[in-house]
Scaffold this motif. Sequence first.
Motif, PDB file in Angstrom:
ATOM      1  N   ALA A 276     -40.757   6.464 -48.941  1.00 38.67           N
ATOM      2  CA  ALA A 276     -40.404   7.871 -49.128  1.00 38.67           C
ATOM      3  C   ALA A 276     -38.900   8.111 -49.025  1.00 38.67           C
ATOM      4  O   ALA A 276     -38.407   9.155 -49.454  1.00 38.67           O
ATOM      5  N   LEU A 277     -38.172   7.156 -48.463  1.00 38.99           N
ATOM      6  CA  LEU A 277     -36.717   7.276 -48.352  1.00 38.99           C
ATOM      7  C   LEU A 277     -36.017   6.772 -49.611  1.00 38.99           C
ATOM      8  O   LEU A 277     -34.786   6.680 -49.645  1.00 38.99           O
ATOM      9  N   ALA A 278     -36.752   6.462 -50.631  1.00 41.61           N
ATOM     10  CA  ALA A 278     -36.238   5.796 -51.836  1.00 41.61           C
ATOM     11  C   ALA A 278     -35.006   6.478 -52.415  1.00 41.61           C
ATOM     12  O   ALA A 278     -34.945   7.701 -52.534  1.00 41.61           O
ATOM     13  N   ASP A 279     -34.034   5.640 -52.781  1.00 42.29           N
ATOM     14  CA  ASP A 279     -32.829   6.077 -53.485  1.00 42.29           C
ATOM     15  C   ASP A 279     -32.293   4.854 -54.233  1.00 42.29           C
ATOM     16  O   ASP A 279     -31.733   3.951 -53.622  1.00 42.29           O
ATOM     17  N   PRO A 280     -32.494   4.804 -55.553  1.00 39.60           N
ATOM     18  CA  PRO A 280     -32.119   3.592 -56.303  1.00 39.60           C
ATOM     19  C   PRO A 280     -30.633   3.278 -56.319  1.00 39.60           C
ATOM     20  O   PRO A 280     -30.251   2.161 -56.675  1.00 39.60           O
ATOM     21  N   GLU A 281     -29.798   4.245 -55.905  1.00 35.72           N
ATOM     22  CA  GLU A 281     -28.351   4.011 -55.886  1.00 35.72           C
ATOM     23  C   GLU A 281     -27.829   3.712 -54.490  1.00 35.72           C
ATOM     24  O   GLU A 281     -26.643   3.415 -54.320  1.00 35.72           O
ATOM     25  N   ALA A 282     -28.682   3.782 -53.481  1.00 33.09           N
ATOM     26  CA  ALA A 282     -28.212   3.708 -52.099  1.00 33.09           C
ATOM     27  C   ALA A 282     -28.400   2.320 -51.493  1.00 33.09           C
ATOM     28  O   ALA A 282     -29.297   1.559 -51.862  1.00 33.09           O
ATOM     29  N   ILE A 283     -27.533   2.037 -50.525  1.00 27.56           N
ATOM     30  CA  ILE A 283     -27.602   0.822 -49.710  1.00 27.56           C
ATOM     31  C   ILE A 283     -28.122   1.275 -48.355  1.00 27.56           C
ATOM     32  O   ILE A 283     -27.445   2.023 -47.644  1.00 27.56           O
ATOM     33  N   VAL A 284     -29.324   0.836 -47.999  1.00 32.37           N
ATOM     34  CA  VAL A 284     -30.049   1.462 -46.887  1.00 32.37           C
ATOM     35  C   VAL A 284     -30.553   0.416 -45.906  1.00 32.37           C
ATOM     36  O   VAL A 284     -31.040  -0.650 -46.297  1.00 32.37           O
ATOM     37  N   ARG A 285     -30.433   0.750 -44.635  1.00 31.70           N
ATOM     38  CA  ARG A 285     -31.093  -0.005 -43.568  1.00 31.70           C
ATOM     39  C   ARG A 285     -32.053   0.959 -42.866  1.00 31.70           C
ATOM     40  O   ARG A 285     -31.663   2.054 -42.471  1.00 31.70           O
ATOM     41  N   VAL A 286     -33.310   0.541 -42.725  1.00 32.19           N
ATOM     42  CA  VAL A 286     -34.307   1.323 -42.009  1.00 32.19           C
ATOM     43  C   VAL A 286     -34.627   0.594 -40.712  1.00 32.19           C
ATOM     44  O   VAL A 286     -35.064  -0.564 -40.730  1.00 32.19           O
ATOM     45  N   ARG A 287     -34.403   1.284 -39.593  1.00 30.25           N
ATOM     46  CA  ARG A 287     -34.731   0.725 -38.281  1.00 30.25           C
ATOM     47  C   ARG A 287     -36.052   1.308 -37.819  1.00 30.25           C
ATOM     48  O   ARG A 287     -36.170   2.517 -37.640  1.00 30.25           O
ATOM     49  N   LEU A 288     -37.040   0.443 -37.643  1.00 33.27           N
ATOM     50  CA  LEU A 288     -38.344   0.879 -37.143  1.00 33.27           C
ATOM     51  C   LEU A 288     -38.249   0.998 -35.632  1.00 33.27           C
ATOM     52  O   LEU A 288     -37.919   0.036 -34.939  1.00 33.27           O
ATOM     53  N   THR A 289     -38.524   2.178 -35.101  1.00 32.89           N
ATOM     54  CA  THR A 289     -38.401   2.431 -33.667  1.00 32.89           C
ATOM     55  C   THR A 289     -39.717   2.978 -33.121  1.00 32.89           C
ATOM     56  O   THR A 289     -40.654   3.258 -33.872  1.00 32.89           O
ATOM     57  N   GLY A 290     -39.768   3.143 -31.802  1.00 31.12           N
ATOM     58  CA  GLY A 290     -40.954   3.690 -31.164  1.00 31.12           C
ATOM     59  C   GLY A 290     -41.969   2.606 -30.836  1.00 31.12           C
ATOM     60  O   GLY A 290     -41.636   1.421 -30.746  1.00 31.12           O
ATOM     61  N   THR A 291     -43.222   3.005 -30.678  1.00 29.42           N
ATOM     62  CA  THR A 291     -44.318   2.088 -30.350  1.00 29.42           C
ATOM     63  C   THR A 291     -45.069   1.735 -31.618  1.00 29.42           C
ATOM     64  O   THR A 291     -45.612   2.616 -32.290  1.00 29.42           O
ATOM     65  N   ALA A 292     -45.094   0.463 -31.965  1.00 29.79           N
ATOM     66  CA  ALA A 292     -45.714   0.034 -33.210  1.00 29.79           C
ATOM     67  C   ALA A 292     -47.220   0.224 -33.170  1.00 29.79           C
ATOM     68  O   ALA A 292     -47.872  -0.156 -32.191  1.00 29.79           O
ATOM     69  N   PRO A 293     -47.811   0.792 -34.243  1.00 23.30           N
ATOM     70  CA  PRO A 293     -49.262   1.010 -34.258  1.00 23.30           C
ATOM     71  C   PRO A 293     -50.039  -0.303 -34.355  1.00 23.30           C
ATOM     72  O   PRO A 293     -51.206  -0.367 -33.976  1.00 23.30           O
ATOM     73  N   GLU A 294     -49.420  -1.317 -34.906  1.00 17.61           N
ATOM     74  CA  GLU A 294     -49.977  -2.658 -34.999  1.00 17.61           C
ATOM     75  C   GLU A 294     -48.819  -3.614 -35.221  1.00 17.61           C
ATOM     76  O   GLU A 294     -47.672  -3.188 -35.301  1.00 17.61           O
TER      77      GLU A 294
END
Length: 373
Positions: A276-294
């Motif tokens: 959902a954060l998609a941007d074909p022109e962007a350079i992106v890092r997504v940090r997964l935080t919190g308590t993992a569901p699995e």
Amino acid sequence: MRILHLADLHLGWRPAFMAREQAEERRRRRDGLLARAVDLALDPGRRIGLVVIAGDLFETHCPEEPLVAAAVAQLRRLEQAGIPVVTVPGNHDEITYPNSVYQRRRDGWPGLLVTNPHPAHVATIEAQGETVHLYSLAYTGGVTQTRPAIRQFPRLDQPGLHVAIFHGTLGEGLGDRSLPLDPDALGRAGYDYIALGHIHKPSEVRLGRGLAVYPGTVEGKGFDDPGTRQFTIASVEPGGVTLERVPDPAAQKVAVHDLDVSPLPGAARVEAAVAALADPEAIVRVRLTGTAPELLDAEAIEAACAHRFFHLEVVDETDALSPALLDRWAAERTILGEFIRRMRRRMEEEQDEDERAVLEEALRRGVQAMRRR
């Protein structure tokens, strides 16, 4: 007097964290930065009277010749339009070396190329009906004073605007090549505007009667250095400076997103949230935080979503696994179950909060390692 203040363009830089073809495309796009800056300066509506490049025009002191030729051609456009341009070598494109681009090209460099190793009055020009006195230096290894910080700054006792241009650090700096500049001495010098480079984050500080400005790098070099995506124009008059930030829509977006996965029911929903954060022109890092569901596979999520971005990195920084999931695995008569049971006992017995945090991280990493094998 309106000045387009550039610094830290780092033309020729390639990102080591990207695949080869992608890195080359990033370099190609980024190297268009100087042309966009010149287009801005030549726009009659911007009324630019002077362009200064406060160091690190290039990523290295010996850039590839086609890149040098392209940069020189852009600066010639300013020269032909009658807009003075001043280029100051930095610490990346240092003038010290015999094969430095500025040593090889010094006789034919467009505009004013600063080559003196010590602070000096380098030129007086007429621009937009103003007399402008320029002061600068080109850091030269083994010659330029660096310890202690430079404290001697010249200033002519003549009417007009007094503009200093330095690629350095206010204070003692982090080493010789950071070119330490004493801020109190700069304030006493009485400059109207101090155009600085070297620090990639934009900032400004009042020094005496003048304003010292780091414009920041327009196109950054990574997630810790995302760039401003804007140009800086300074309107300078005796006793006052007004800054204008002009967005550069062609600059690529570099962004870090923190995604709390705690409320998401499973890995598929986490993947959908990244998509959902998609941007074909962007350079992106997504940090997964919190308590993992699995147990999450960051590499798999990255691979599934990468086509939606120019470049994507997914980093698992979740602080724990779902307690229900751990309960289920702990009930198993397996090595994984025994590991979880033992770690939980240690965590219950541990009184020190910092040590418990280390054990929590060890538990998470251990479970991930064993489940992935």
